[in-house]
Design an enzyme around this catalytic site. Structure first.
Site, PDB file in Angstrom:
ATOM      1  N   SER A   1       0.956  -1.269  -0.018  1.00 56.22           N
ATOM      2  CA  SER A   1       0.178  -0.111  -0.113  1.00 56.22           C
ATOM      3  C   SER A   1       0.818   1.193   0.101  1.00 56.22           C
ATOM      4  CB  SER A   1      -1.002  -0.021   1.337  1.00 56.22           C
ATOM      5  OG  SER A   1      -1.402   1.269   1.458  1.00 56.22           O
TER       6      SER A   1
ATOM      7  N   TYR B   1      -2.310   0.023  10.926  1.00 56.51           N
ATOM      8  CA  TYR B   1      -2.131  -0.368   9.798  1.00 56.51           C
ATOM      9  C   TYR B   1      -0.909   0.132   8.947  1.00 56.51           C
ATOM     10  CZ  TYR B   1      -3.409  -0.684   4.525  1.00 56.51           C
ATOM     11  OH  TYR B   1      -3.463  -1.130   3.206  1.00 56.51           O
TER      12      TYR B   1
ATOM     13  N   LYS C   1       2.299  -2.021   7.551  1.00 58.84           N
ATOM     14  CA  LYS C   1       2.674  -1.986   6.050  1.00 58.84           C
ATOM     15  C   LYS C   1       4.007  -1.329   5.935  1.00 58.84           C
ATOM     16  CE  LYS C   1      -0.992  -3.452   3.785  1.00 58.84           C
ATOM     17  NZ  LYS C   1      -0.986  -4.597   2.993  1.00 58.84           N
TER      18      LYS C   1
END
Length: 208
Positions: A98, A111, A115
């Site tokens: 991402s 998150y 990542k």
């Protein structure tokens, strides 16, 4: 579409897959799980978990769950594939990550942490696997034009993103797939340990 014989793993089998392994992202992978596979020319990790939190509100269990699903599953399944001898010399691997691997935004603490960890995973794996001619890279999608995006973001939010994108639109799933397909194809001969952003020119560009 590129002529690969496709195997899937996880909870959902693609209709076009010729084989499937049922795996849980919540658990470490063991080598025995992969013995039934043939030698692989390419592997793509395209799973992921998400949640909304901040440094002041995050729950340790949520952070651990995202680290397991977004990072440790990739590491343990890669280790199992190597141990089982299922990666051809010169095979090509790709992780779908991402743009929030590179930057962050409010309310995405766990998150973003999970990542960001993929930066080190891909670079370290590239060095470890390079002597066998194995390439590994990551594709970093931006906000992709999918039904899920249209459900969770308002038209105003989508308009704000597209107005700040060089192409004035969201990338589509086919754009992500095309980038992955190139990186795992024989056409990729010397790209490894790299991160390809596919976001229609959104992140890292100034538009005003």
């Amino acid at each position: 579409g590129e002529g690969f014989a496709v195997y899937t793993a996880g909870s959902t089998r693609l209709d076009s897959a010729i084989g499937h392994l049922t795996l849980s992202y919540d658990d470490p992978c063991d080598t025995a799980s992969f013995y039934s596979l043939p030698l692989l020319d390419a592997v793509v990790w395209a799973q992921g978990l998400n949640c909304s939190d901040s440094v002041a509100t995050f729950d340790a269990a949520d952070l651990q769950r995202l680290l397991q699903g977004n990072v440790l599953f990739i590491a343990s399944s890669l280790q199992a594939l190597v141990s089982a001898g299922k990666l051809n010399a010169g095979s090509r691997l790709a992780v779908v990550s991402s743009i929030w691997q590179l930057e962050s935004r409010p309310g995405k603490f766990s998150y973003s942490v999970s990542k960001a960890a993929l930066q080190g995973l891909v670079k370290s794996a590239a060095l470890d696997l390079g002597p066998d001619g194995i390439l590994i890279n990551a594709v970093l999608p931006g906000v992709v034009d999918t039904p899920m995006t249209r459900t969770h973001l308002s038209p105003a939010q989508i308009a704000a993103i597209t107005s700040q994108s060089a192409l004035g639109r969201l990338p589509e799933p086919a754009d992500i797939a095309s980038a992955v397909a190139f990186l795992v194809s024989p056409a990729n001969r010397a790209i490894t340990g790299q991160f390809l952003t596919v976001d229609a020119g959104f992140i890292g560009l100034k538009h005003a």
